[in-house]
Scaffold this motif. Structure first.
Motif, mmCIF file in Angstrom:
data_model
loop_
_atom_site.group_PDB
_atom_site.id
_atom_site.type_symbol
_atom_site.label_atom_id
_atom_site.label_comp_id
_atom_site.label_asym_id
_atom_site.label_seq_id
_atom_site.Cartn_x
_atom_site.Cartn_y
_atom_site.Cartn_z
ATOM 1 N N CYS A 51 0.846 -1.186 0.000
ATOM 2 C CA CYS A 51 0.000 0.000 0.000
ATOM 3 C C CYS A 51 0.888 1.244 0.000
ATOM 4 N N GLU A 52 0.451 2.268 -0.744
ATOM 5 C CA GLU A 52 1.213 3.516 -0.806
ATOM 6 C C GLU A 52 1.268 4.216 0.551
ATOM 7 N N LEU A 58 -0.060 -2.704 4.432
ATOM 8 C CA LEU A 58 -0.431 -3.938 3.757
ATOM 9 C C LEU A 58 0.658 -4.355 2.778
ATOM 10 N N ARG A 59 0.986 -5.630 2.796
ATOM 11 C CA ARG A 59 1.948 -6.222 1.865
ATOM 12 C C ARG A 59 1.335 -7.528 1.393
ATOM 13 N N THR A 60 1.103 -7.642 0.086
ATOM 14 C CA THR A 60 0.396 -8.797 -0.439
ATOM 15 C C THR A 60 0.911 -9.164 -1.821
ATOM 16 N N PRO A 64 -5.760 -7.013 -6.621
ATOM 17 C CA PRO A 64 -7.192 -6.722 -6.545
ATOM 18 C C PRO A 64 -7.831 -6.725 -7.934
ATOM 19 N N LEU A 65 -9.118 -7.004 -7.974
ATOM 20 C CA LEU A 65 -9.809 -7.118 -9.248
ATOM 21 C C LEU A 65 -10.145 -5.762 -9.867
ATOM 22 N N CYS A 74 -7.218 -0.611 3.472
ATOM 23 C CA CYS A 74 -7.614 0.755 3.853
ATOM 24 C C CYS A 74 -8.605 1.365 2.863
ATOM 25 N N HIS A 75 -8.757 0.805 1.686
ATOM 26 C CA HIS A 75 -9.700 1.243 0.651
ATOM 27 C C HIS A 75 -9.526 2.701 0.247
ATOM 28 N N GLN A 76 -8.364 3.289 0.501
ATOM 29 C CA GLN A 76 -8.148 4.685 0.151
ATOM 30 C C GLN A 76 -6.982 4.870 -0.809
ATOM 31 N N ASN A 77 -5.976 4.064 -0.697
ATOM 32 C CA ASN A 77 -4.769 4.237 -1.481
ATOM 33 C C ASN A 77 -4.594 3.087 -2.463
ATOM 34 N N CYS A 78 -3.640 3.247 -3.339
ATOM 35 C CA CYS A 78 -3.358 2.224 -4.353
ATOM 36 C C CYS A 78 -2.218 1.317 -3.901
ATOM 37 N N LEU A 79 -2.199 0.148 -4.481
ATOM 38 C CA LEU A 79 -1.080 -0.764 -4.259
ATOM 39 C C LEU A 79 -0.013 -0.491 -5.309
ATOM 40 N N LYS A 80 1.229 -0.575 -4.912
ATOM 41 C CA LYS A 80 2.334 -0.403 -5.856
ATOM 42 C C LYS A 80 3.316 -1.548 -5.657
ATOM 43 N N ALA A 81 4.119 -1.787 -6.671
ATOM 44 C CA ALA A 81 5.098 -2.861 -6.606
ATOM 45 C C ALA A 81 6.169 -2.516 -5.574
#
Length: 145
Positions: A51-52, A58-60, A64-65, A74-81
């Motif tokens: 998570c940004e 969060l680390r996964t 996400p779809l 958190c449903h607010q930020n984007c996931l990044k590599a």
């Protein structure tokens, strides 16, 4: 371990005075470079996302779809590599620069190996056709009419 040249085909350890064949040293360096490069490549291929927002933490590896890659926690930020292709590319360039600064032979096994890894990295290549497709598309439409 400091090595001093002794003739054309051997090196002498300045600490223990053991004589090493230059080919054996070259192969050893190439093996170390390969192990190091593969460790970074494996880290990239594990494809961890994070998570940004650092407070979310969060680390996964689950993607996400939704198309925005929104964090499922958190449903607010984007996931990044966690380790993107750009980081891998720059790390391989650092290894190559280190080999050059150590005055490695340009055609040595280690240099050829790291150059092959750099060339195969997608970050080092830019597809200009995709980059300029809107411009090319408008030019072809104008010339056809």
């Amino acid at each position: 371990m400091d090595m001093e040249p002794k003739g054309r085909d051997s090196l002498v350890c300045s600490h223990c005075k053991h004589v090493f064949a230059a080919v054996a040293v070259s192969n050893g360096v190439a093996n170390e470079v390969e192990v190091l490069a593969r460790s970074y490549i494996n880290r990239y291929h594990k494809a961890w996302l994070m998570c940004e927002d650092q407070s979310c933490g969060l680390r996964t590896r689950c993607v996400p779809l939704d198309s925005r890659m929104t964090c499922p926690q958190c449903h607010q930020n984007c996931l990044k590599a966690e380790y993107p292709a750009s980081s891998l590319y720059y790390q391989l360039l650092k290894i190559q620069e280190e080999l050059k600064s150590d005055k490695a032979i340009p055609g040595s096994k280690a240099m050829k190996l790291i150059e092959a890894y750099i060339e195969s990295n997608d970050f080092s290549q830019v597809n200009l056709q995709i980059l300029f497709w809107p411009l090319l598309d408008t030019l072809t439409k104008r010339s056809c009419t």
